[in-house]
Write a protein that holds these residues in place. Sequence first.
Motif, PDB file in Angstrom:
ATOM      1  N   PRO A  49       0.938  -1.299   0.073  1.00 21.62           N
ATOM      2  CA  PRO A  49      -0.028  -0.007   0.107  1.00 21.62           C
ATOM      3  C   PRO A  49       0.751   1.190   0.023  1.00 21.62           C
ATOM      4  O   PRO A  49       1.933   1.344   0.814  1.00 21.62           O
ATOM      5  N   GLY A  50       0.449   2.384  -0.896  1.00 25.06           N
ATOM      6  CA  GLY A  50       1.299   3.376  -0.875  1.00 25.06           C
ATOM      7  C   GLY A  50       1.300   4.080   0.515  1.00 25.06           C
ATOM      8  O   GLY A  50       2.328   4.829   0.846  1.00 25.06           O
ATOM      9  N   GLU A  51       0.564   4.060   1.427  1.00 27.72           N
ATOM     10  CA  GLU A  51       0.403   4.371   2.616  1.00 27.72           C
ATOM     11  C   GLU A  51       1.429   4.058   3.506  1.00 27.72           C
ATOM     12  O   GLU A  51       2.002   4.721   4.748  1.00 27.72           O
ATOM     13  N   PHE A  52       2.064   2.823   3.290  1.00 27.03           N
ATOM     14  CA  PHE A  52       3.265   2.186   4.121  1.00 27.03           C
ATOM     15  C   PHE A  52       4.444   3.076   3.882  1.00 27.03           C
ATOM     16  O   PHE A  52       5.364   3.196   4.650  1.00 27.03           O
ATOM     17  N   LEU A  53       4.636   3.807   2.621  1.00 28.04           N
ATOM     18  CA  LEU A  53       5.636   4.809   2.274  1.00 28.04           C
ATOM     19  C   LEU A  53       5.269   6.231   2.657  1.00 28.04           C
ATOM     20  O   LEU A  53       6.246   6.922   3.212  1.00 28.04           O
ATOM     21  N   GLU A  54       4.291   6.570   2.724  1.00 31.30           N
ATOM     22  CA  GLU A  54       3.698   7.725   3.221  1.00 31.30           C
ATOM     23  C   GLU A  54       3.764   8.207   4.694  1.00 31.30           C
ATOM     24  O   GLU A  54       3.822   9.293   4.910  1.00 31.30           O
ATOM     25  N   ASN A  55       3.906   7.106   5.435  1.00 31.33           N
ATOM     26  CA  ASN A  55       3.813   6.997   6.796  1.00 31.33           C
ATOM     27  C   ASN A  55       4.943   6.279   7.501  1.00 31.33           C
ATOM     28  O   ASN A  55       5.118   5.116   7.223  1.00 31.33           O
ATOM     29  N   ARG A  56       5.849   7.286   7.818  1.00 26.92           N
ATOM     30  CA  ARG A  56       7.276   6.507   8.380  1.00 26.92           C
ATOM     31  C   ARG A  56       7.024   5.441   9.348  1.00 26.92           C
ATOM     32  O   ARG A  56       7.788   4.661   9.567  1.00 26.92           O
ATOM     33  N   PHE A  57       5.894   5.607  10.194  1.00 22.31           N
ATOM     34  CA  PHE A  57       5.469   4.486  11.148  1.00 22.31           C
ATOM     35  C   PHE A  57       5.447   3.032  10.626  1.00 22.31           C
ATOM     36  O   PHE A  57       5.761   2.131  11.239  1.00 22.31           O
ATOM     37  N   TYR A  58       5.216   3.020   9.050  1.00 20.29           N
ATOM     38  CA  TYR A  58       5.053   1.745   8.532  1.00 20.29           C
ATOM     39  C   TYR A  58       6.381   1.320   7.742  1.00 20.29           C
ATOM     40  O   TYR A  58       6.243   0.315   7.248  1.00 20.29           O
ATOM     41  N   TYR A  59       7.649   2.062   7.867  1.00 24.41           N
ATOM     42  CA  TYR A  59       8.509   1.607   7.220  1.00 24.41           C
ATOM     43  C   TYR A  59       9.270   0.212   7.711  1.00 24.41           C
ATOM     44  O   TYR A  59       9.648  -0.531   6.840  1.00 24.41           O
ATOM     45  N   ASN A  60       9.050  -0.075   8.967  1.00 22.54           N
ATOM     46  CA  ASN A  60       9.508  -1.514   9.451  1.00 22.54           C
ATOM     47  C   ASN A  60       8.513  -2.635   8.711  1.00 22.54           C
ATOM     48  O   ASN A  60       8.855  -3.829   8.308  1.00 22.54           O
ATOM     49  N   ALA A  61       7.294  -2.218   8.226  1.00 17.88           N
ATOM     50  CA  ALA A  61       6.340  -3.291   7.465  1.00 17.88           C
ATOM     51  C   ALA A  61       6.916  -3.531   6.056  1.00 17.88           C
ATOM     52  O   ALA A  61       6.982  -4.594   5.643  1.00 17.88           O
ATOM     53  N   LEU A  62       7.497  -2.268   5.639  1.00 15.12           N
ATOM     54  CA  LEU A  62       7.950  -2.500   4.121  1.00 15.12           C
ATOM     55  C   LEU A  62       9.284  -3.407   4.221  1.00 15.12           C
ATOM     56  O   LEU A  62       9.381  -4.301   3.466  1.00 15.12           O
ATOM     57  N   VAL A  63      10.115  -3.097   5.363  1.00 16.42           N
ATOM     58  CA  VAL A  63      11.255  -3.974   5.548  1.00 16.42           C
ATOM     59  C   VAL A  63      11.074  -5.542   5.640  1.00 16.42           C
ATOM     60  O   VAL A  63      11.496  -6.161   5.029  1.00 16.42           O
ATOM     61  N   SER A  64      10.040  -5.590   6.641  1.00 16.78           N
ATOM     62  CA  SER A  64       9.608  -7.150   6.938  1.00 16.78           C
ATOM     63  C   SER A  64       9.097  -7.843   5.445  1.00 16.78           C
ATOM     64  O   SER A  64       9.366  -8.976   5.217  1.00 16.78           O
ATOM     65  N   SER A  65       8.106  -6.949   4.795  1.00 13.36           N
ATOM     66  CA  SER A  65       7.670  -7.703   3.580  1.00 13.36           C
ATOM     67  C   SER A  65       8.691  -7.860   2.540  1.00 13.36           C
ATOM     68  O   SER A  65       8.657  -8.793   1.708  1.00 13.36           O
ATOM     69  N   ALA A  66       9.698  -7.103   2.429  1.00 12.86           N
ATOM     70  CA  ALA A  66      10.932  -7.236   1.533  1.00 12.86           C
ATOM     71  C   ALA A  66      11.705  -8.511   1.544  1.00 12.86           C
ATOM     72  O   ALA A  66      12.385  -8.809   0.702  1.00 12.86           O
ATOM     73  N   VAL A  67      11.509  -9.098   2.788  1.00 10.93           N
ATOM     74  CA  VAL A  67      12.361 -10.467   3.260  1.00 10.93           C
ATOM     75  C   VAL A  67      12.311 -11.368   1.982  1.00 10.93           C
ATOM     76  O   VAL A  67      13.149 -11.979   1.542  1.00 10.93           O
ATOM     77  N   GLY A  68      10.960 -11.431   1.500  1.00 16.01           N
ATOM     78  CA  GLY A  68      10.773 -12.656   0.579  1.00 16.01           C
ATOM     79  C   GLY A  68      10.836 -12.198  -0.862  1.00 16.01           C
ATOM     80  O   GLY A  68      10.640 -12.889  -1.852  1.00 16.01           O
ATOM     81  N   ALA A  69      11.469 -10.849  -0.940  1.00 15.59           N
ATOM     82  CA  ALA A  69      11.882 -10.441  -2.460  1.00 15.59           C
ATOM     83  C   ALA A  69      13.233 -10.573  -2.834  1.00 15.59           C
ATOM     84  O   ALA A  69      14.239 -10.598  -2.099  1.00 15.59           O
ATOM     85  N   ASP A  70      13.628 -10.492  -4.086  1.00 18.62           N
ATOM     86  CA  ASP A  70      14.877 -10.522  -4.731  1.00 18.62           C
ATOM     87  C   ASP A  70      15.415  -9.146  -4.918  1.00 18.62           C
ATOM     88  O   ASP A  70      16.632  -8.975  -5.096  1.00 18.62           O
ATOM     89  N   CYS A  71      14.350  -8.184  -4.901  1.00 20.77           N
ATOM     90  CA  CYS A  71      14.794  -6.809  -5.530  1.00 20.77           C
ATOM     91  C   CYS A  71      13.920  -6.152  -4.926  1.00 20.77           C
ATOM     92  O   CYS A  71      12.643  -6.236  -4.904  1.00 20.77           O
ATOM     93  N   ILE A  72      14.260  -4.864  -4.543  1.00 20.62           N
ATOM     94  CA  ILE A  72      13.099  -3.785  -4.346  1.00 20.62           C
ATOM     95  C   ILE A  72      13.240  -2.852  -5.446  1.00 20.62           C
ATOM     96  O   ILE A  72      14.342  -2.477  -6.039  1.00 20.62           O
ATOM     97  N   ALA A  73      11.901  -2.570  -5.393  1.00 16.35           N
ATOM     98  CA  ALA A  73      11.725  -1.494  -6.699  1.00 16.35           C
ATOM     99  C   ALA A  73      10.913  -0.268  -6.062  1.00 16.35           C
ATOM    100  O   ALA A  73       9.781  -0.650  -5.540  1.00 16.35           O
ATOM    101  N   LEU A  74      11.741   0.949  -6.094  1.00 16.76           N
ATOM    102  CA  LEU A  74      10.816   2.194  -5.910  1.00 16.76           C
ATOM    103  C   LEU A  74      10.193   2.610  -6.973  1.00 16.76           C
ATOM    104  O   LEU A  74      10.784   2.863  -8.210  1.00 16.76           O
TER     105      LEU A  74
END
Length: 146
Positions: free
Chosen positions: A44-69
């Motif tokens: 969700p875009g709100e995960f980037l727009e609210n710094r409180f959710y940055y950890n959710a982005l990091v946790s979700s990225a564990v299963g990825a091979d690549c991060i795309a901004l």
Amino acid sequence: MKRVILIGETGSGKTTLMQLLNEWEIKYHKTQQVYFTDNVIDTPGEFLENRFYYNALVSSAVGADCIALVQSITNRQNYFPPCFSSRFTKPMIGIITKTDLNHNQADLDLAEKRLRLAGAKKVFSLSTVNQEGVSALKNFLLTKDF
């Protein structure tokens, strides 16, 4: 294909890009939770727009091979802090979307500058409407090395 996590503000085109990469029908869908497919993790875009959710982005990225901004060429607000890539342990790319919309070179340059300052090593410009630039991104995600 490498599994990529799409991170960007609301309306930047992450879900449309996910549908395109998975070869699904393109239709509007507001992402309200992290959505996992075989090739893409949509956030969700709100995960980037609210710094409180940055950890959710990091946790979700564990299963990825690549991060795309994902940065729309039409967005005037910048939510990507400098060195944002330092939060992640995966390679990071940038994707400029909506290039089919009316823009000038300065808009493209600004979007690329924002992505590179955040830590994107490679930047793709594309349009999901006319498919311009999509094959370059798909080919990159199909390669074994970054």
